[in-house]
Design a protein around this motif. Structure first.
Motif, PDB file in Angstrom:
ATOM      1  N   LEU A  61     -35.054 -12.910 112.722  1.00 39.53           N
ATOM      2  CA  LEU A  61     -35.656 -13.354 114.132  1.00 39.53           C
ATOM      3  C   LEU A  61     -34.957 -12.873 115.380  1.00 39.53           C
ATOM      4  O   LEU A  61     -33.980 -13.206 115.460  1.00 39.53           O
TER       5      LEU A  61
ATOM      6  N   LEU B 130     -39.827  -6.319 116.259  1.00 41.67           N
ATOM      7  CA  LEU B 130     -40.363  -6.829 114.775  1.00 41.67           C
ATOM      8  C   LEU B 130     -40.500  -5.131 114.186  1.00 41.67           C
ATOM      9  O   LEU B 130     -39.787  -5.781 112.604  1.00 41.67           O
TER      10      LEU B 130
ATOM     11  N   LEU C 265     -36.597 -13.494 119.214  1.00 44.22           N
ATOM     12  CA  LEU C 265     -37.757 -14.394 119.921  1.00 44.22           C
ATOM     13  C   LEU C 265     -36.691 -13.969 120.732  1.00 44.22           C
ATOM     14  O   LEU C 265     -36.181 -14.177 120.968  1.00 44.22           O
TER      15      LEU C 265
ATOM     16  N   TYR D 298     -42.726 -12.175 119.667  1.00 42.96           N
ATOM     17  CA  TYR D 298     -41.579 -10.894 119.236  1.00 42.96           C
ATOM     18  C   TYR D 298     -42.123  -9.974 118.919  1.00 42.96           C
ATOM     19  O   TYR D 298     -43.367 -10.085 118.546  1.00 42.96           O
TER      20      TYR D 298
END
Length: 424
Positions: free
Chosen positions: A315, A347, A317, A342
């Motif tokens: 992740l 991503l 973010l 994201y």
């Protein structure tokens, strides 16, 4: 009737001279979704991306003018017993209990021109801090990856707007398509759960069960809570998030038992230069409100979760928050979420690194969804009519179990990532 309500409000200590709709109406609406781990939904928001001013999205209240209240039918009998019912917000003065037979509103908020702020984080309590208690440590498990039936209750209203109807003006437009996916309940933005995770759950049976088993065995995330006063409200606490590297136990058992006595050693990669005084993911201005912990996470700092087969998913973010309900006397976390935006480039890279290689049919399907389903901007406040969406809203859930904070150690080397078998 309205003057009577105002008098009652003043007597009971309302926080405003205007009447207030509260989202903290415990027991008046069951918004849980059916999961064996008891993971529940929550309430939220963040700064609006753009457009006309809306109510403060960090304030879990709706303030009504006298005209708006009249439109909603709150000036007729029974208003002291107003409440939240069937997803509609209805006034109830502070201190007045919900009735056994509640009075429904005459119209919806939309019909009366009132902005529903959606699922809001509780605002930081405006109180003096108390005496801090000992630090608490939690290890996360019970990851919620199969969101086919629950996505719209997992997460928060990330863009400060509610677009649950095609007549609503979106704050950005996906690269391909005319309209981003509609929000979940209360404006929840969680397209990653709705589209990406749901697709993977369809293509790879056992996706969530495999990830959960790996977390139970030790591939977990450690959350460290310090400077907490041990109460339901604390205006300032510190939260550190780190990746677990190994686990030890005083009784010599080789695997975690999830009984509060697991000692989790954390990875040096979660700290700048391996320095224990310089965690990469830290919020020293987090808070606890009504028993809910709310912490911001630095943009694009990696958090790793178990993924398909033996692979992992990273992740990265922006505008991310970790939130959790502190329960059982501070020994467990319930309704834990990591939510944020994201960015499309990040991503795509994460999908490749997780074994969903370009050119495979599963990846082709996910890439089409990416282009059609981006629903937010990577930076809050940068949207507007006709502006392209650059990120996908994201939320996953966990539960947290009390543990012991261990040493900072070198993590085991990661195995090379192979492309996953094509499911078609």
């Amino acid at each position: 009737m309205w003057r009577t309500l105002l008098s009652l409000c003043f007597a009971l200590g309302c926080s405003s001279s205007r009447m207030v709709l509260s989202s903290d109406d415990a027991g008046t609406r069951d918004t849980s979704f059916s999961r064996p781990d008891g993971f529940l939904d929550a309430t939220n928001s963040d700064a609006p991306d753009s457009g006309p001013p809306i109510l403060d999205p960090t304030d879990p209240r709706v303030q009504l003018t006298e005209e708006e209240a009249a439109c909603l039918g709150l000036t007729v009998g029974g208003c002291p017993s107003c409440h939240i019912q069937d997803g509609l917000w209805v006034l109830r003065p502070v201190g007045v209990m919900a009735p056994d037979t509640p009075t429904p509103p005459a119209r919806t908020l939309r019909e009366c021109g009132v902005t529903d702020p959606g699922r809001l984080f509780p605002r930081r309590p405006d109180i003096l801090d108390g005496v801090d208690t000992a630090a608490r440590t939690f290890a996360l498990r019970d990851i919620v990856l199969d969101q086919r039936e629950v996505w719209e209750d997992v997460g928060w209203n990330l863009d400060g707007a509610i677009t649950d109807d095609v007549s609503d003006e979106p704050l950005c437009i996906p690269p391909e398509g005319d309209f981003p996916p509609l929000d979940g309940r209360g404006g929840v933005d969680n397209v990653f759960g709705e589209r990406v995770l749901a697709t993977l759950a369809d293509l790879y049976p056992g996706f969530e069960a495999n990830a959960r088993a790996r977390m139970v065995q030790g591939e977990t995330i450690v959350v460290r809570l310090r400077d907490w006063n041990g109460m339901n409200n604390d205006p300032n606490v510190e939260v550190i998030v780190a990746m677990a590297a190994s686990v030890t136990r005083a009784d010599g058992l080789p695997e975690p038992q999830w009984d509060g006595n697991d000692r989790w050693n954390v990875a040096t990669t979660s700290f700048s230069g391996g320095n224990p005084d310089r965690p990469l993911i830290i919020d020293n201005n987090a808070y606890v409100a009504d028993g809910r912990l709310v912490a911001r996470m630095p943009d694009r700092q990696p958090v790793v979760i178990p993924w398909l087969e033996t692979n992992r998913f990273q992740l990265r973010l922006t505008e991310a928050r970790l939130s959790a309900e502190i329960t059982d006397g501070g020994t467990r976390l319930r309704d834990v979420t990591i939510s944020g935006r994201y960015g499309d480039i990040d991503l795509a890279d994460a999908l490749t690194r997780s074994g969903l290689c370009e050119g495979g049919s599963a990846r082709d399907l996910l890439d089409r969804e990416r282009q059609e389903d981006l629903d937010v901007r990577g930076i809050a406040g940068s949207g507007g009519p006709g502006v392209a969406c650059t990120a996908m809203s994201f939320s996953i859930g966990f539960t947290g179990v009390g543990a012991v904070y261990g040493e900072i150690v070198e993590p085991a080397p990661e195995d090379p990532v192979d492309c996953l078998p094509d499911p078609f």
